[in-house]
Write a protein that holds these residues in place. Structure first.
Motif, PDB file in Angstrom:
ATOM      1  N   LEU A 289       0.820  -1.212   0.000  1.00 21.93           N
ATOM      2  CA  LEU A 289       0.000   0.000   0.000  1.00 21.93           C
ATOM      3  C   LEU A 289       0.855   1.264   0.000  1.00 21.93           C
ATOM      4  CD1 LEU A 289      -2.909  -0.927   2.440  1.00 21.93           C
ATOM      5  CD2 LEU A 289      -2.760  -1.223  -0.026  1.00 21.93           C
ATOM      6  N   MET A 290       2.092   1.161   0.454  1.00 18.13           N
ATOM      7  CA  MET A 290       2.986   2.316   0.491  1.00 18.13           C
ATOM      8  C   MET A 290       3.911   2.368  -0.719  1.00 18.13           C
ATOM      9  SD  MET A 290       4.719   4.486   3.203  1.00 18.13           S
ATOM     10  CE  MET A 290       4.073   3.713   4.558  1.00 18.13           C
ATOM     11  N   ASN A 291       4.102   1.255  -1.412  1.00 16.12           N
ATOM     12  CA  ASN A 291       5.162   1.168  -2.408  1.00 16.12           C
ATOM     13  C   ASN A 291       4.932   2.063  -3.618  1.00 16.12           C
ATOM     14  OD1 ASN A 291       6.640  -1.147  -4.658  1.00 16.12           O
ATOM     15  ND2 ASN A 291       7.748  -0.018  -3.100  1.00 16.12           N
ATOM     16  N   ALA A 292       3.660   2.340  -3.956  1.00 18.15           N
ATOM     17  CA  ALA A 292       3.402   3.271  -5.060  1.00 18.15           C
ATOM     18  C   ALA A 292       3.995   4.645  -4.747  1.00 18.15           C
ATOM     19  CB  ALA A 292       1.908   3.382  -5.325  1.00 18.15           C
ATOM     20  N   GLN A 293       3.988   5.047  -3.480  1.00 20.94           N
ATOM     21  CA  GLN A 293       4.589   6.315  -3.072  1.00 20.94           C
ATOM     22  C   GLN A 293       6.105   6.278  -3.227  1.00 20.94           C
ATOM     23  OE1 GLN A 293       2.836   8.994  -2.039  1.00 20.94           O
ATOM     24  NE2 GLN A 293       0.847   7.975  -2.081  1.00 20.94           N
ATOM     25  N   ASP A 294       6.713   5.102  -3.044  1.00 18.34           N
ATOM     26  CA  ASP A 294       8.156   4.964  -3.215  1.00 18.34           C
ATOM     27  C   ASP A 294       8.559   5.090  -4.679  1.00 18.34           C
ATOM     28  OD1 ASP A 294       8.414   4.347  -0.479  1.00 18.34           O
ATOM     29  OD2 ASP A 294       8.124   2.212  -0.866  1.00 18.34           O
TER      30      ASP A 294
END
Length: 452
Positions: free
Chosen positions: A364-369
């Protein structure tokens, strides 16, 4: 407006509330459906309103309808967010969801399962627009060191399920199943009013923000987040040539499959296999969601703590995948060994979803990375593939559980466990936390050239 509270804290609160509203519309239907259907396999039922003798296949398809809509809209959802803005997308999709959900009752009365399917399909379209919009807001508002907390606030989805399932059952018992569709609307009205007061697409457009907070947010983003108002088309070709993005898609599919399994299949399992009544099924089905909510905030805070102490992001993302996918999948596989023990089944479900709470700091956070400028677009594409679980799981249930035995349901859960483990391994091996080159947006200069 309280000036002592940072503006981004209000945004985080609205993310929690937005995901709460989103999952109200996802989770109430499974409970309402149990009260709408004619009894099967000598079930005992009470009078909660008209009951319909739809085929088992139609019943499962009506559950899948929302996920068909969610899946179809997911890829173009990023374009909607880019050109209309996340604020407009969230507000208008919520209003339309409320209207369509109320129309389900009319369709059930006068049209039949096909009409219900159509309404739930279009609810799914609105549902599918919202998460890309919220990811876009996180990119615009959240300093990198606080993104774990912001993404954890999107665990309002789980709280939505925790509250909605037992609430829907109580409303159904007191007023009939029709009211479980109508009573979603007042929540949406309050949400939309709060959106107008507390949310803007970008900190620079927010009327209440203090200058020092705006400078802090923009300085923390550096050059990774575009602040131009001019709209750009996402770099789809480069996205689909990115190996880390494919690993993220695989990880999201596994996460969503497990989540949709818990959301859509568990209430049926509790009622039809373990013999709980409607109220008990709704209450117990909410327990795994509650465990996911609590663990999600714990994992989010732990992730931010580790990153602030210098632990590389890649170790956090991939290390926590052991919880969000591997241990979650292993818990599902254990259903083959527990037989008909209700206590063991409930404990496994609670443990499984507690492990899955780690997804807030993995997929869920990796798109932000990978690309904060295009996080909404990435999330939409991820949901296109992740949404398949929402209609594949009910189809498997319809095909594999016709005799409604413990062993048949254990196979359904084991397939979900295998999917979780496999996709988690793919994400660990091939995922990345590096900002991709295609995150950069070319800016038009005054001389008519471009600069990056």
């Amino acid at each position: 407006m309280c000036r002592k509270i940072p503006s981004r804290a209000w945004l985080a609160m609205m993310l929690f509330w937005g995901t709460f509203v989103n999952y109200m519309f996802r989770s109430h239907y499974q409970i309402s459906l149990l009260a709408m259907m004619a009894p099967r396999n000598n079930e005992t039922v009470q009078d909660y309103g008209p009951r319909y003798d739809w085929s088992y296949e139609w019943e499962q398809q009506s559950i899948s309808a929302l996920f068909y809509g969610l899946t179809i809209i997911s890829i173009p959802a990023g374009l909607f967010v880019t050109f209309f803005g996340p604020f407009n997308v969230l507000v208008w999709s919520s209003v339309i969801m409320a209207v369509l959900s109320g129309c389900v009752v009319v369709m059930a009365y006068y049209v039949g399962p096909g009409g219900v399917f159509a309404m739930r399909f279009f609810v799914g379209v609105m549902v599918g627009l919202q998460y890309p919009a919220m990811q876009n807001l996180v990119s615009n508002w959240a300093p990198p060191q606080e993104k774990g907390k912001f993404i954890a606030c999107m665990m309002g989805n789980t709280f939505g399920s925790v509250i909605t399932m037992p609430s829907a059952s109580m409303v159904i018992e007191q007023l009939g199943w029709e009211w479980s569709f109508y009573l979603l609307s007042p929540v949406v009205v309050v949400f939309v009013i709060a959106m107008y007061l507390l949310v803007a697409d970008h900190p620079r457009n927010y009327r209440w923000i203090r200058q020092e907070e705006l400078e802090f947010i923009e300085a923390s983003h550096g050059t990774s987040v575009n602040t131009q108002k001019k709209k750009k088309n996402p770099p789809y070709c480069k996205m689909f040539l990115s190996c880390p993005f494919y690993a993220l898609i695989a990880g999201q599919f596994g996460n969503q499959y497990i989540l949709f399994l818990a959301l859509t299949i568990v209430p049926q399992y509790l009622k039809r296999v373990l013999g709980f009544n409607l109220k008990e099924s709704a209450g117990i089905a909410a327990l795994p969601q509650l465990s996911r909510l609590i663990s999600g905030f714990i994992f989010g805070a732990l992730n931010d703590f580790l990153i602030q102490r210098g632990v590389p992001k890649k170790y956090c993302r991939k290390g926590f995948t052991l919880f969000s996918h591997i241990l979650t999948g292993a818990s599902l596989c254990l259903f083959l060994a527990i037989g008909s023990s209700s206590l063991a089944a409930i404990c496994l479900l609670v443990m499984m979803m507690a492990f899955n709470g780690a997804a807030v700091v993995t997929v869920l956070m990796n798109a932000q990375d990978l690309a904060p400028n295009w996080s909404g677009t990435l999330y939409g594409i991820m949901n296109f593939f992740g949404g398949w679980g929402g209609f594949v799981a009910p189809i498997l249930v319809e095909k594999l559980t016709r005799e409604n035995t413990i062993g048949q349901w254990a196979i359904v859960f084991t397939i979900g466990g295998a999917i979780g483990i496999t996709t988690g391994i793919i994400f660990i091996l091939f995922g990345s936390t590096e900002i991709q080159s295609w995150n950069l947006i070319e800016e038009t200069t005054e001389e008519g050239g471009t600069a990056k």
